[in-house]
Design a protein around this motif. Structure first.
Motif, mmCIF file in Angstrom:
data_model
loop_
_atom_site.group_PDB
_atom_site.id
_atom_site.type_symbol
_atom_site.label_atom_id
_atom_site.label_comp_id
_atom_site.label_asym_id
_atom_site.label_seq_id
_atom_site.Cartn_x
_atom_site.Cartn_y
_atom_site.Cartn_z
ATOM 1 N N ARG A 1 3.212 1.184 5.435
ATOM 2 C CA ARG A 1 2.814 2.580 5.332
ATOM 3 C C ARG A 1 3.963 3.448 5.919
ATOM 4 O O ARG A 1 3.757 4.891 5.714
ATOM 5 N N PHE A 2 5.180 2.932 6.114
ATOM 6 C CA PHE A 2 6.076 3.966 6.673
ATOM 7 C C PHE A 2 7.507 3.380 5.594
ATOM 8 O O PHE A 2 8.280 2.758 5.733
ATOM 9 N N PRO A 3 7.632 4.330 4.534
ATOM 10 C CA PRO A 3 8.545 4.147 3.612
ATOM 11 C C PRO A 3 9.893 4.341 4.117
ATOM 12 O O PRO A 3 10.978 3.617 3.416
ATOM 13 N N HIS B 1 -5.460 0.231 -0.914
ATOM 14 C CA HIS B 1 -3.834 0.507 -1.025
ATOM 15 C C HIS B 1 -2.752 -0.500 -0.948
ATOM 16 O O HIS B 1 -1.728 -0.534 -1.285
ATOM 17 N N TRP B 2 -3.353 -1.858 -0.765
ATOM 18 C CA TRP B 2 -2.181 -3.023 -0.648
ATOM 19 C C TRP B 2 -1.406 -3.052 -2.108
ATOM 20 O O TRP B 2 -0.142 -3.048 -1.660
ATOM 21 N N VAL B 3 -2.087 -3.015 -3.180
ATOM 22 C CA VAL B 3 -1.217 -3.390 -4.397
ATOM 23 C C VAL B 3 -0.228 -2.083 -4.410
ATOM 24 O O VAL B 3 0.816 -2.079 -4.877
ATOM 25 N N THR B 4 -1.141 -0.788 -4.406
ATOM 26 C CA THR B 4 -0.171 0.320 -4.787
ATOM 27 C C THR B 4 0.813 0.743 -3.776
ATOM 28 O O THR B 4 1.869 0.892 -4.221
ATOM 29 N N LEU B 5 0.694 0.155 -2.647
ATOM 30 C CA LEU B 5 1.687 0.707 -1.555
ATOM 31 C C LEU B 5 3.064 -0.444 -1.754
ATOM 32 O O LEU B 5 4.139 -0.338 -1.657
ATOM 33 N N LEU B 6 2.620 -1.840 -2.025
ATOM 34 C CA LEU B 6 3.663 -2.737 -2.143
ATOM 35 C C LEU B 6 4.489 -2.326 -3.508
ATOM 36 O O LEU B 6 5.726 -2.425 -3.551
ATOM 37 N N ARG B 7 3.938 -2.013 -4.695
ATOM 38 C CA ARG B 7 4.476 -1.468 -5.839
ATOM 39 C C ARG B 7 5.694 -0.239 -5.591
ATOM 40 O O ARG B 7 6.465 -0.320 -5.916
ATOM 41 N N ALA B 8 5.165 0.650 -4.929
ATOM 42 C CA ALA B 8 5.849 1.699 -4.322
ATOM 43 C C ALA B 8 6.986 1.461 -3.438
ATOM 44 O O ALA B 8 8.170 1.847 -3.747
ATOM 45 N N ALA C 1 12.740 1.259 -2.875
ATOM 46 C CA ALA C 1 13.809 0.645 -2.602
ATOM 47 C C ALA C 1 14.709 -0.086 -3.582
ATOM 48 O O ALA C 1 15.615 -0.606 -3.155
ATOM 49 N N GLN C 2 14.173 -0.264 -4.750
ATOM 50 C CA GLN C 2 14.611 -1.158 -5.849
ATOM 51 C C GLN C 2 15.041 -2.566 -5.512
ATOM 52 O O GLN C 2 16.269 -3.179 -5.453
ATOM 53 N N CYS C 3 13.874 -3.220 -4.814
ATOM 54 C CA CYS C 3 14.046 -4.463 -4.441
ATOM 55 C C CYS C 3 12.947 -5.286 -4.754
ATOM 56 O O CYS C 3 11.765 -4.791 -5.009
ATOM 57 N N PHE C 4 12.996 -6.606 -4.833
ATOM 58 C CA PHE C 4 11.791 -7.485 -4.862
ATOM 59 C C PHE C 4 11.252 -7.407 -3.541
ATOM 60 O O PHE C 4 11.773 -7.457 -2.495
ATOM 61 N N VAL D 1 3.970 -10.976 -5.097
ATOM 62 C CA VAL D 1 5.509 -10.778 -5.510
ATOM 63 C C VAL D 1 5.730 -9.561 -6.433
ATOM 64 O O VAL D 1 5.147 -9.670 -7.668
ATOM 65 N N VAL D 2 6.541 -8.694 -6.286
ATOM 66 C CA VAL D 2 6.521 -7.576 -6.904
ATOM 67 C C VAL D 2 8.238 -7.465 -7.316
ATOM 68 O O VAL D 2 8.906 -7.508 -6.500
ATOM 69 N N SER D 3 8.420 -6.891 -8.492
ATOM 70 C CA SER D 3 9.877 -6.670 -8.944
ATOM 71 C C SER D 3 10.414 -5.647 -8.722
ATOM 72 O O SER D 3 9.696 -4.405 -8.383
ATOM 73 N N PRO D 4 11.680 -5.257 -8.709
ATOM 74 C CA PRO D 4 12.249 -3.939 -8.276
ATOM 75 C C PRO D 4 11.868 -2.685 -9.178
ATOM 76 O O PRO D 4 12.069 -1.663 -8.951
ATOM 77 N N TRP D 5 11.406 -3.192 -10.392
ATOM 78 C CA TRP D 5 10.791 -2.270 -11.617
ATOM 79 C C TRP D 5 9.299 -1.922 -10.945
ATOM 80 O O TRP D 5 8.647 -1.046 -11.962
#
Length: 290
Positions: free
Chosen positions: A166-168, A196-203, A208-211, A233-237
């Motif tokens: 929660r701390f970008p 919030h889980w999926v939304t925060l991880l995608r954000a 950060a443009q990271c996996f 697992v989320v892509s940088p996009w």
């Protein structure tokens, strides 16, 4: 850390667990799932927060915790990483940091069975949830003071644990310090996870443009609390490449390493940070480094 991005792919295995109060049983469960991940071809395997012990009673937690130097569970998991020749990321374990305080600590173990990096959770989950659940991590744990980026063969790995999500600014700093991958092992509550889980991880991945690799606890635990699961697992996009369900399992993803450089070339926002001032209610301006 080098800004040269690798090509090729990396197979990631995320271990989803429902850890309880029995350390030996948790270790057996973790080892079986880690072996499944390695058998499935994963070179980097991550377990969730509180892999070896899920406990809310402070006295019992403190009685069971061991210092890192004499931690039998860490020794077993290190030997497992060596046996399987994988990078094993223990999402977190409870370790005794002092006679009266504990640390919520992540360990990255190399294929040689050596601790390559460690990270203590910085942000403490001190909240009262609408459903009546109360969490006071700061009552038991000493917060960490250092962000960590560790070198993997495929790029830099930035560490975090659960509530850190929660701390970008933490993830921005990790990316600026050379991270290509962000680790977010967690034990998110079902209530906050659903929201919030999926939304925060995608954000965090997009910003950060990271996996992002996020292994999670899931299910009804012995102490009565319920965690959300849905390891991701989320892509940088910002694409969800793999998602777990609500039961103990392993999820796999093959990540295209060239995507990091491609995304950062298309949207070069990590090169566009500016220092600015902020003024609130007419008070004196304060300088902010973004």
């Amino acid at each position: 850390m080098s800004r040269v991005f690798s090509s090729g792919s990396l197979r990631v295995g995320l271990v989803q667990m429902c850890s309880g109060r029995d350390i030996a049983r948790n270790l057996r469960d973790a080892a079986a799932l880690v072996r499944e991940a390695a058998d499935g071809g994963a070179s980097y395997v991550q377990t969730p927060e509180m892999t070896t012990l899920m406990e809310v009673d402070r006295e019992r937690l403190s009685a069971l915790a061991e210092p890192e130097s004499a931690n039998a569970a860490l020794g077993e998991l290190s030997e497992l990483a060596r046996e399987l020749a994988i990078w094993l990321h223990i999402g977190s374990m409870v370790v005794k940091a002092s006679p009266d305080k504990l640390a919520n600590r992540s360990f990255l173990i190399s294929p040689k069975g050596e601790v390559a990096a460690r990270y203590d959770k910085i942000h403490m989950f001190d909240v009262d949830l609408p459903n009546g659940e109360v969490y006071r991590e700061s009552a038991s744990y000493t917060p960490g003071t250092k962000a960590v980026v560790a070198a993997l063969p495929w790029g830099g790995l930035g560490f975090s644990i659960c509530y850190d999500l929660r701390f970008p600014y933490l993830y921005r700093a990790l990316a600026q310090a050379g991270a290509s991958f962000l680790a977010v092992p967690a034990a998110f509550t079902r209530l906050t996870g659903e929201a919030h889980w999926v939304t925060l991880l995608r954000a965090r991945a997009i910003e950060a443009q990271c996996f992002v690799f996020a292994a999670a606890q899931s299910g009804q635990h012995e102490h009565g609390r319920e965690t959300f699961g849905h390891s991701l697992v989320v892509s940088p996009w910002g694409q969800v490449l793999a998602e777990g369900g609500v039961h103990p399992s392993v999820i796999f993803a093959d990540v295209d390493l060239s995507m990091i450089g491609d995304v950062r070339s298309r949207v070069p926002s990590l090169r566009h940070d500016r220092t600015f001032t902020i003024e609130a209610d007419g008070k004196a301006a304060q300088e902010v480094a973004s």
